[in-house]
Design an enzyme around this catalytic site. Structure first.
Site, PDB file in Angstrom:
ATOM      1  N   LYS A  52       0.851  -1.195   0.000  1.00  0.00           N
ATOM      2  CA  LYS A  52       0.000   0.000   0.000  1.00  0.00           C
ATOM      3  C   LYS A  52       0.885   1.243   0.000  1.00  0.00           C
ATOM      4  CE  LYS A  52      -3.947   1.931   2.588  1.00  0.00           C
ATOM      5  NZ  LYS A  52      -4.846   1.719   3.746  1.00  0.00           N
ATOM      6  N   SER A 127      -9.663   1.617   2.680  1.00  0.00           N
ATOM      7  CA  SER A 127      -8.789   2.365   1.803  1.00  0.00           C
ATOM      8  C   SER A 127      -7.719   1.520   1.120  1.00  0.00           C
ATOM      9  CB  SER A 127      -8.114   3.486   2.597  1.00  0.00           C
ATOM     10  OG  SER A 127      -7.282   2.936   3.601  1.00  0.00           O
ATOM     11  N   SER A 151      -9.828  -0.606   6.945  1.00  0.00           N
ATOM     12  CA  SER A 151      -9.247  -0.489   5.604  1.00  0.00           C
ATOM     13  C   SER A 151      -8.515  -1.710   5.056  1.00  0.00           C
ATOM     14  CB  SER A 151      -8.308   0.714   5.547  1.00  0.00           C
ATOM     15  OG  SER A 151      -9.066   1.878   5.368  1.00  0.00           O
TER      16      SER A 151
HETATM   17  N1  GLN Z   1     -13.200   3.957   6.009  1.00  0.00           N
HETATM   18  C1  GLN Z   1     -12.632   4.413   7.234  1.00  0.00           C
HETATM   19  C2  GLN Z   1     -12.243   5.858   7.107  1.00  0.00           C
HETATM   20  O1  GLN Z   1     -12.495   6.415   6.100  1.00  0.00           O
HETATM   21  C3  GLN Z   1     -11.457   3.570   7.602  1.00  0.00           C
HETATM   22  C4  GLN Z   1     -10.218   3.933   6.893  1.00  0.00           C
HETATM   23  C5  GLN Z   1      -9.028   3.131   7.319  1.00  0.00           C
HETATM   24  O2  GLN Z   1      -9.146   2.102   7.990  1.00  0.00           O
HETATM   25  N2  GLN Z   1      -7.848   3.624   6.958  1.00  0.00           N
HETATM   26  O3  GLN Z   1     -11.692   6.445   7.989  1.00  0.00           O
END
Ligand code: GLN
Length: 446
Positions: A52, A127, A151
């Site tokens: 990532k 994400s 994410s």
């Molecule tokens: N979807 C969640 C957010 O937007 C989690 C994101 C994540 O785990 N990095 O914060």
């Protein structure tokens, strides 16, 4: 490695899983492994992987999918990269994500939209959407993602693969571009449970560069993975099967519960009463931490500087206005507000109290149960463009993954069936530092 790169170049125009491919670096790393020889006891030796793009890779662009870091080349490796390199894995490139890991669809990337390999009109989740799509499409054997509120697990669910968020402190965050420092963890995304355990074996452990990393001994996560679930006590929280969960998803989880019973486990309904406050608490806490962490992107120390800036104030204001996308700005504003003197008690403090109550909820259940079972997300992958204009709908998607981060627990998403041709993910949540039990139950189900 050559085959892997060719395959990615042929398939990625449809999927867009990668932001940058490191062809030279990958070939060089593969040649080095050829020269040193494959280590017979090291299953990761020579295995192609993707990372990532918020995990620092020495000398190779790391953008966090932000214009702010479009041309940023780190001068050191994240600890997880050092550990993977020591295991002779081959990093072929950096994967797409929501900008600074803020989002749940990878649509917040400043560069491109990743498509779900099961249906190209759907999002891959986020994400870590690029990492999940690359694994699901067979472009690579494993990927690393990061998980602040879901994410790793939600994109794993949407792509029909296995994704684990380790216990907070199990994996070093050194070299992970920080979003919410009390919530962030790096973890593996793989096609199956055993591969996942192999990768966690490689990346877990104490790191003197990360004071929140634990010095608890790292077990061999593959060791008891085949032991089965006989006698295991599994909890099914009623709040995870309540309103708002798709019927197909609910049915898949109930079916998994039946499977576990047949395999010799007991499954019983429990309650996690504060679940409904999790999303609200998380968006205050995560955004507060983000607003602080993202102060460093000031146009001076890292990355983008506005060419229009005429004085110091403009360097800050214009660089940040032009360098950050909408969602990142939304979080910075929400976080700055929550931390401001007038709002601190009513918002930040309140959210911190809710977090404590949620930790207590989990503690109570884990007095009697070894694992918690539930859906990873309320639905399967939604369409590209469907939810992006409605941040609140997007936020509610994380209702069952967020509590796990707030409590610092380990949890894994793994495939549990299909709905209209799209994969359904189920989540197994474990006691702190008990990833082994999660893997055991995941392996038995697979
Ligand atoms: N979807 C969640 C957010 O937007 C989690 C994101 C994540 O785990 N990095 O914060």
């Amino acid at each position: 490695t050559k085959q892997t790169l060719d395959n990615i170049k042929a398939s990625d125009s449809d999927i867009n899983a990668f932001i940058n491919l490191d062809e030279d670096g990958a070939i060089k790393a593969a040649q080095a492994v050829d020269q040193a020889g494959i280590e017979p006891d090291n299953v990761l030796s020579g295995i192609p992987s993707a990372i990532k793009d918020n995990i620092l890779t020495n000398g190779f662009k790391t953008t966090a999918a932000s214009k702010m870091l479009e041309n940023f080349k780190p001068i050191f490796d994240a600890t997880v990269m050092k550990k993977l390199n020591a295991k002779q894995t081959i990093t072929v490139g950096k994967t797409n994500m929501d900008e600074f890991a803020m989002g749940g669809s990878t649509e917040n990337s400043a560069f491109k939209k990743t498509h779900n390999p099961w249906n190209l009109s759907k999002v891959p989740g986020g994400s870590s959407g690029g990492s999940a799509a690359a694994v699901a499409a067979g472009q690579i054997i494993f990927a690393l993602g990061s998980d602040t509120g879901g994410s790793i697990r939600q994109p794993a669910a949407y792509n029909g693969i296995v994704g684990l968020k380790p216990t907070y402190g199990r994996v070093s965050r050194w070299g992970l571009i920080a979003f919410g420092s009390s919530l962030d963890q790096i973890g593996p995304l793989t096609r199956n449970v055993l591969d996942n355990a192999y990768v966690l074996n490689a990346i877990a452990g104490h790191d003197e560069h990360d004071l929140t990393s634990s010095d608890k001994e790292v077990p061999d996560y593959t060791k008891s993975i085949k032991d089965g679930v006989k006698g295991m006590k599994i909890a099914l929280p009623k709040e995870y099967l309540a309103e708002g969960i798709d019927q197909d998803v609910k049915d898949a989880i109930l079916k998994a519960a039946e499977t576990y019973k047949q395999l010799g486990a007991t499954v019983e309904e429990v309650s996690l009463p504060h679940t409904k406050y999790g999303v609200a608490a998380y968006y205050i806490l995560a955004s507060s931490e983000a607003s602080s962490n993202l102060q460093r992107f000031d146009g001076i120390r890292y990355g983008y500087r506005s060419p229009e800036a005429k004085n110091l104030e403009e360097v800050y204001v214009k660089s940040r206005s032009e360098g950050f996308g909408d969602e990142v700005k939304r979080r910075i504003m929400l976080g700055t507000f929550s931390l401001s003197a007038g709002a601190f008690d009513a918002y930040f403090q309140k959210a911190a109290k809710v977090r404590t109550l949620m930790i207590e909820d989990f503690k109570k259940v884990f007095q009697d149960y070894d694992l918690i079972l539930g859906p990873t997300a309320p639905t399967t992958a939604f369409g590209i463009g469907e939810d992006i204009s409605d941040p609140v709908t997007m936020y509610l998607n994380d209702a069952m993954t967020i509590p796990v981060n707030l409590a610092g627990l380990p949890a894994m998403s793994l495939p549990a069936g299909f709905s209209d041709g799209m994969p359904i993910g189920m989540q197994l949540i474990g006691r702190p530092f008990d990833e082994s039990t999660i893997y055991k139950a995941g392996y038995a189900f697979e």
